[in-house]
Design an enzyme around this catalytic site. Structure first.
Site, PDB file in Angstrom:
ATOM      1  N   HIS A  77     -11.841  -4.873   8.643  1.00 62.92           N
ATOM      2  CA  HIS A  77     -12.342  -4.521   7.306  1.00 62.92           C
ATOM      3  C   HIS A  77     -13.556  -3.599   7.375  1.00 62.92           C
ATOM      4  O   HIS A  77     -14.214  -3.399   6.365  1.00 62.92           O
ATOM      5  CB  HIS A  77     -12.791  -5.776   6.545  1.00 62.92           C
ATOM      6  CG  HIS A  77     -11.677  -6.634   6.015  1.00 62.92           C
ATOM      7  ND1 HIS A  77     -10.838  -7.340   6.830  1.00 62.92           N
ATOM      8  CD2 HIS A  77     -11.280  -6.886   4.744  1.00 62.92           C
ATOM      9  CE1 HIS A  77      -9.972  -8.020   6.070  1.00 62.92           C
ATOM     10  NE2 HIS A  77     -10.212  -7.751   4.814  1.00 62.92           N
ATOM     11  N   GLU A 101       0.824  -1.221   0.000  1.00 62.88           N
ATOM     12  CA  GLU A 101       0.000   0.000   0.000  1.00 62.88           C
ATOM     13  C   GLU A 101       0.852   1.263   0.000  1.00 62.88           C
ATOM     14  O   GLU A 101       0.560   2.232  -0.693  1.00 62.88           O
ATOM     15  CB  GLU A 101      -0.950   0.009   1.206  1.00 62.88           C
ATOM     16  CG  GLU A 101      -2.157  -0.914   1.069  1.00 62.88           C
ATOM     17  CD  GLU A 101      -1.845  -2.363   1.414  1.00 62.88           C
ATOM     18  OE1 GLU A 101      -0.679  -2.678   1.756  1.00 62.88           O
ATOM     19  OE2 GLU A 101      -2.774  -3.193   1.346  1.00 62.88           O
TER      20      GLU A 101
END
Lengths: 326, 336
Positions: free
Chosen positions: B142, B73
């Protein structure tokens, strides 16, 4: 050590560039002690051969991404000393309009992308700049300077992998000065053969004597030629040493005086000068003239910074967002 | 300021489409309009996108413009910054806001900072899209709503498209913006569908989604539809609510909020973020700063319970702002 001595002109330029960096920073130390310069200031003294050698082989179209120890990179890249000094003074005429200081020197017109003070944080930007060149079909190289300490950061590994995977035109220029702030390489990284670790990502990598500007320039020339030919990213481990402490606040307790003195015997400035003199390419008079010109340049930069106005406080929040005219 | 508007949507958008398709169409349109635009992220290509947003785009545009990245990321968000500096117009997709924390260094220390730190030299025309929010039993790594954190950061523009029109229309003006824009797509919205009303969409103002005179409900993203349902329920009891969709979380447009509260004298803020230090706290403070003497009752907030989002359905539902809690809060404010 590089054996070939084919271009006295090149070596004169390398010497001049290293001496500029050396003298500039020596003046910065004086200005710091009189509180003209504040904040963190990280000196490059001892490491000048790296900036001088690498930047010597770049074209104006290439890009440079640097760290918080970037005075040398900025000077070697051709940023005006006046604007760098004014930035150190926190003045509006500074290259970053007084918002960056010593650690955040930028010059978009010279494709100098700073000035990154989070270790490893510049590497992804370098990868992206190279990606943009790839996407737009340009044959340019992005050089990314970072210290060996950055090789303990996740971003180093992410970026070596990504740049290699996409065969991007990046020169990863690792300045191994042996200490991440106060932590010796062997005390923080399990494998100290840095080129070996870079090679694990299928990146062409080799160590270079970072105290020898000519050797650095030779290696950088070879690497950038190969990158321009499409061979993907390259990694140079530039073995060097900083003669001064990590920053102005560092008492330097983690290394011995003996070690520092041993490295000073390999001073990149004096060793190149001696070699040139021995070859008959340089005289003491040449050095005196060079030193005098540099001192005058620094004097002009200091005078410029002293005279430069401060950025108005009303402009404090400018440049948080772009100023768009409809 | 530029007008920050999108072209009207194309004719084929008149049929009912999903939020997911609206986002996909916005990407496709941007790729056709500007060759500098490309999409980059984890599984955006061969997989078709973690939430199938980019399904089919690899086939249409090829791997140079629909770039699958490694699970890195920080590297690919930072590469987006560098590519933007190098003249491209990247759209970087991060799977979820929780994963964006791995790139927070790049987003805060570089994307949001470089323009100012360089004295105005380096603007970053970068768009980062990511999924946010709970409601799908994906548990605590999440499901969080951290857009409020990002809305704290000067230098970023933070968008929360809650409607099909915004899902379809916000991307283009975001790409035209010379500064970094983060777009938060609530995961529960992807399957919602309807008929898209074509038209330009701005990215500077909040929007009034329902008009009433008795109370102001303020929501955004995944909570907008809950606020709208609550407003319907309140209407059946004779209470008419203004419903404001914040849309732009930063720079926060508080003019509509202040104007509405000045009319209704009452406000409830709905936020899927945790209450303490949340965007709802900021909105509440703005009301106090700009409309304190207009208030007939204390402002109430309906936020997510201050726990990591749990997996079990009943626990997750209990943690999140729900319609009955919004209705109850509104009734308390009306009654006081």
């Amino acid at each position: 050590m590089s054996e070939k001595r084919t271009s006295p002109h090149r070596e004169t330029e390398l010497l001049r560039q290293m001496l500029r960096i050396r003298r500039f920073e020596e003046r910065c130390v004086e200005l710091y002690s009189t509180e003209k310069i504040r904040g963190f200031m990280h000196l490059y003294i001892g490491e000048e051969a790296v900036a001088a050698g690498v930047c010597h082989v770049l074209t104006a179209d290439d890009a440079v991404v640097s760290t918080y120890r970037e005075h040398g990179h900025a000077l070697a890249r051709g940023l005006p000393m006046t604007e760098i000094m004014a930035e150190m003074y926190g003045r509006a005429a500074g290259c970053s309009r007084g918002r960056g200081g010593s650690m955040h020197i930028f010059d978009a017109s010279r494709r100098f992308y700073g000035g990154n003070a989070v270790v490893g944080g510049g590497l992804p930007i370098a990868v992206g700049l190279a990606l943009a060149d790839r996407c737009q079909g340009r044959s340019r190289v992005t050089v990314c300077f970072f210290g060996e300490g950055a090789m303990a950061e996740g971003e180093f590994h992410e970026c070596l992998n990504l740049a290699s995977l996409w065969r991007l035109p990046v020169l990863f220029a690792c300045e191994n000065n042996r200490y991440a702030m106060g932590t010796a390489l062997a005390r923080s990284q399990a494998e100290t053969d840095l080129a070996l670790r870079a090679a694990a990502y299928d990146v062409v990598a080799w160590p270079v004597d970072g105290m020898d500007a000519a050797a650095v320039a030779d290696a950088a020339a070879r690497a950038t030629e190969s990158i321009r030919a499409g061979a993907g990213p390259h990694f140079l481990e530039l073995r060097t040493y900083r003669f001064r402490a990590h920053s102005m606040y560092d008492p330097d307790r983690y290394r011995t005086k003996t070690e520092i003195e041993e490295w000073k015997h390999r001073d990149p400035v004096s060793s190149l000068a001696e070699r040139m003199k021995a070859a008959g390419d340089l005289t003491d008079d040449d050095v005196r003239v060079m030193d005098k010109e540099i001192t005058e340049e620094i004097d002009r930069a200091v005078a410029f910074a002293e005279r430069a106005p401060l950025e108005p406080v009303e402009d404090l929040t400018r440049f948080v967002y772009s100023e768009v005219t409809s | 300021m530029s007008t920050r508007t999108a072209r009207p949507a194309r004719r084929e958008d008149q049929a009912a489409i999903t939020y997911r398709e609206a986002v996909r169409e916005s990407i496709r349109e941007a790729m056709h309009r500007d060759e500098r635009v490309f999409l980059m992220g984890e599984d955006v290509g061969a997989y078709g996108g973690c939430f199938a947003v980019s399904l089919g785009l690899l086939e249409e545009f090829g791997p140079e413009r629909i770039r699958d990245t490694p699970l890195s990321e920080s590297a690919f968000v930072g590469a987006g910054i560098g590519a933007a500096l190098g003249g491209m117009r990247p759209i970087v997709e991060i799977m979820t806001v929780n994963f964006s924390l791995l790139a927070l260094d790049q987003i805060l220390n570089n994307a949001a900072t470089l323009l100012h730190m360089s004295g105005g030299q380096l603007n970053i025309p970068l768009v980062i899209r990511m999924t946010t929010g709970a409601g799908r039993q994906l548990a605590a790594q999440h499901s969080h709503s951290l857009e409020g954190w990002y809305a704290h950061i000067p230098g970023l523009r933070i968008l929360a498209p809650a409607t099909l029109e915004d899902a379809r229309g916000m991307l283009w003006p975001a790409l035209e913006d010379p500064d970094p824009v983060l777009i938060f797509e609530h995961g529960s919205l992807y399957n919602t569908s309807g008929v898209l009303r074509p038209g330009p969409v701005g990215i500077t103002r909040s929007a009034l989604r329902r008009s009433g005179r008795d109370i102001t409900l303020i929501a955004y993203g995944g909570t907008l539809h809950k606020a709208m349902k609550a407003a319907e329920e309140l209407a059946s009891g004779g209470v008419e609510a203004d419903v404001i969709d914040l849309r732009v979380l930063r720079p926060l447009d508080d003019s509509l909020i202040v104007e509405s509260v000045t009319r209704t004298h009452r406000a409830v803020i709905v936020d899927e973020g945790w209450r303490s230090g949340s965007l709802s706290a900021e909105v509440s403070a703005r009301i106090v700063e700009h409309a304190f003497y207009e208030l007939d009752a204390p402002v109430e907030r309906v936020c997510t319970a201050e726990v990591p989002i749990p997996y079990a359905r009943h626990l997750e539902e209990a943690a999140l702002p729900q319609v009955p809690a919004i209705v109850a809060a509104a009734r308390r404010v009306i009654a006081s």
